[in-house]
Scaffold this active site. Structure first.
Site, PDB file in Angstrom:
ATOM      1  N   PRO A   1      93.667  -0.907 -95.798  1.00 22.70           N
ATOM      2  CA  PRO A   1      92.379  -1.564 -96.078  1.00 22.70           C
ATOM      3  C   PRO A   1      91.684  -0.921 -97.269  1.00 22.70           C
ATOM      4  O   PRO A   1      91.613   0.309 -97.376  1.00 22.70           O
ATOM      5  CB  PRO A   1      91.586  -1.343 -94.780  1.00 22.70           C
ATOM      6  CG  PRO A   1      92.628  -1.175 -93.722  1.00 22.70           C
ATOM      7  CD  PRO A   1      93.765  -0.455 -94.396  1.00 22.70           C
TER       8      PRO A   1
ATOM      9  N   LEU B   1      89.724   5.370 -97.411  1.00 25.20           N
ATOM     10  CA  LEU B   1      90.982   5.758 -96.771  1.00 25.20           C
ATOM     11  C   LEU B   1      92.052   6.165 -97.790  1.00 25.20           C
ATOM     12  O   LEU B   1      93.197   6.345 -97.431  1.00 25.20           O
ATOM     13  CB  LEU B   1      91.511   4.614 -95.898  1.00 25.20           C
ATOM     14  CG  LEU B   1      90.630   4.206 -94.708  1.00 25.20           C
ATOM     15  CD1 LEU B   1      91.233   3.008 -93.979  1.00 25.20           C
ATOM     16  CD2 LEU B   1      90.446   5.377 -93.748  1.00 25.20           C
TER      17      LEU B   1
ATOM     18  N   GLY C   1      93.418   4.472-100.338  1.00 24.19           N
ATOM     19  CA  GLY C   1      94.443   3.468-100.575  1.00 24.19           C
ATOM     20  C   GLY C   1      95.004   3.495-101.987  1.00 24.19           C
ATOM     21  O   GLY C   1      96.212   3.335-102.188  1.00 24.19           O
ATOM     22  N   SER C   2      94.154   3.722-102.974  1.00 17.10           N
ATOM     23  CA  SER C   2      94.623   3.766-104.366  1.00 17.10           C
ATOM     24  C   SER C   2      95.533   4.966-104.607  1.00 17.10           C
ATOM     25  O   SER C   2      96.601   4.846-105.214  1.00 17.10           O
ATOM     26  CB  SER C   2      93.436   3.816-105.325  1.00 17.10           C
ATOM     27  OG  SER C   2      92.686   2.625-105.280  1.00 17.10           O
ATOM     28  N   SER C   3      95.112   6.126-104.111  1.00 17.85           N
ATOM     29  CA  SER C   3      95.940   7.315-104.330  1.00 17.85           C
ATOM     30  C   SER C   3      97.247   7.236-103.555  1.00 17.85           C
ATOM     31  O   SER C   3      98.246   7.845-103.959  1.00 17.85           O
ATOM     32  CB  SER C   3      95.170   8.586-103.960  1.00 17.85           C
ATOM     33  OG  SER C   3      94.802   8.586-102.603  1.00 17.85           O
ATOM     34  N   ALA C   4      97.273   6.469-102.461  1.00 18.62           N
ATOM     35  CA  ALA C   4      98.533   6.274-101.726  1.00 18.62           C
ATOM     36  C   ALA C   4      99.541   5.514-102.585  1.00 18.62           C
ATOM     37  O   ALA C   4     100.730   5.850-102.619  1.00 18.62           O
ATOM     38  CB  ALA C   4      98.279   5.530-100.418  1.00 18.62           C
TER      39      ALA C   4
ATOM     40  N   ASP D   1      92.493  13.930-100.988  1.00 21.19           N
ATOM     41  CA  ASP D   1      93.397  12.836-100.651  1.00 21.19           C
ATOM     42  C   ASP D   1      94.793  13.100-101.198  1.00 21.19           C
ATOM     43  O   ASP D   1      95.804  12.901-100.511  1.00 21.19           O
ATOM     44  CB  ASP D   1      92.888  11.518-101.237  1.00 21.19           C
ATOM     45  CG  ASP D   1      91.490  11.173-100.781  1.00 21.19           C
ATOM     46  OD1 ASP D   1      90.975  11.862 -99.883  1.00 21.19           O
ATOM     47  OD2 ASP D   1      90.913  10.225-101.329  1.00 21.19           O
TER      48      ASP D   1
END
Length: 332
Positions: free
Chosen positions: A111, A116, A118-121, A163
């Protein structure tokens, strides 16, 4: 051969938002959602779009909703910037890359805009795919630094190391970003923690509550940079909470962990203006006896619960406010 790499969302258990301010924090990844990157050799270098990288829409409203959710460039810019940073790092370190090209694509169901990571993931998964494809060895602390540089230097996205460290290690990590240590070695002191030590934890979020982490980061950064005493003291306090939580974790002191999580948010609330929707999530969770704080910079919360009975009460209380609740599958 297709290379597939995965990265997962991050939840800050304690200490945030001190990671970008020479503080201390503890975070873990959870595999309920994921970012996946596929990479395979092709004659030309080709970056393929994901569903959120649409250029065709049914209406102006749909276009605006897409921009509000994923920005003007979606994940394509993340992949481009990651490839550039990887190449620049290899060149600076005299690492020779062969002349092979590749096609790369990504997919993510993390999401967005809920704090959370998400971009760095996506960036981490891309970086790991490039490392595997070219057979390059990059130490985990340096990998975290590179992922951060993709966002803050290449793309101008306000971000901290927390993160990226958790995603580089793919394990729960205690992080100490002591200023002298950071200046001396270029990264903090990181200690991997045992996932089995963590108490019963939940994560909750309201998908239509999305404000973007840069709003908070920029406000705190400016106040930190001018040396506002209240902010500096808060950073020290959050670092202390992290130390206390690590000791409570090792001694299975669930009561102390519960209290520290609540204290982490309460200090934040006294320091920063928090929107009513975010406060509502925390207060709804606490109304059934669970602890609650942000997982990142707002939009999602994390906390502890005593037993399954309390968890069911938590689900019921938050469902009334259209808030989803999950049990995080902690990556270890």
């Amino acid at each position: 051969m297709i290379i597939e790499t995965f990265s997962y969302p991050r939840a800050a258990v304690i200490g945030n938002p001190s990671d970008g301010y020479f503080g201390k924090t503890i975070a873990f990844l959870f595999s309920n959602f994921q970012a996946k990157v596929q990479l395979y050799q092709t004659p030309e270098l080709d970056i393929q779009p994901q569903r959120l990288d649409n250029t065709r829409f049914h209406s102006i409203r749909e276009l605006v909703e897409n921009v509000n959710l994923s920005g003007y460039y979606g994940g394509i810019r993340l992949l481009k910037a990651t490839i550039k940073v990887f190449y620049d790092y290899c060149r600076e370190c005299n690492i020779q890359l062969d002349n092979r090209n590749f096609t790369i694509r990504y997919d993510s169901n993390i999401p967005l805009r809920l704090g959370l990571a998400g971009s760095s993931a996506i960036i981490t998964a891309c970086m790991k795919a490039l490392i595997s494809f070219y057979g390059v060895a990059i130490p985990k602390p340096i990998l975290a630094n590179l992922v951060l540089s993709v966002e803050d230097k290449e793309l101008g996205i306000a971000a901290g190391l927390q993160d990226r460290v958790a995603q580089a290690y793919s394990e729960p990590v205690y992080m100490d970003f002591n200023k002298k240590t950071m200046e001396k070695q270029g990264f903090g002191n990181y200690e991997v923690l045992d996932a089995s030590l963590f108490p019963n934890m939940y994560i909750a979020f309201r998908k239509n509550l999305s404000e973007g982490t840069e709003v908070l980061h920029n406000n705190l950064r400016a106040r930190f940079n001018i040396g506002e005493e209240k902010v500096l003291e808060a950073m020290k306090t959050w670092a202390g909470y992290t130390e206390d939580f690590r000791e409570a974790l090792k001694s299975h002191d669930y009561k102390t962990m519960h209290e520290l999580i609540n204290a982490n948010f309460d200090l934040r609330r006294n320091l920063i203006a928090i929107t009513p929707g975010n406060i509502e999530m925390v207060e709804a969770a606490r109304s059934v006896g669970a602890s609650a704080k942000f997982t990142g910079s707002g939009g999602a919360i994390i906390g502890t619960y005593e037993n399954e009975e309390m968890y069911q009460k938590l689900i019921k209380a938050l469902a009334k406010k259209n808030i989803d609740v999950i049990k995080p599958n902690i990556v270890n």
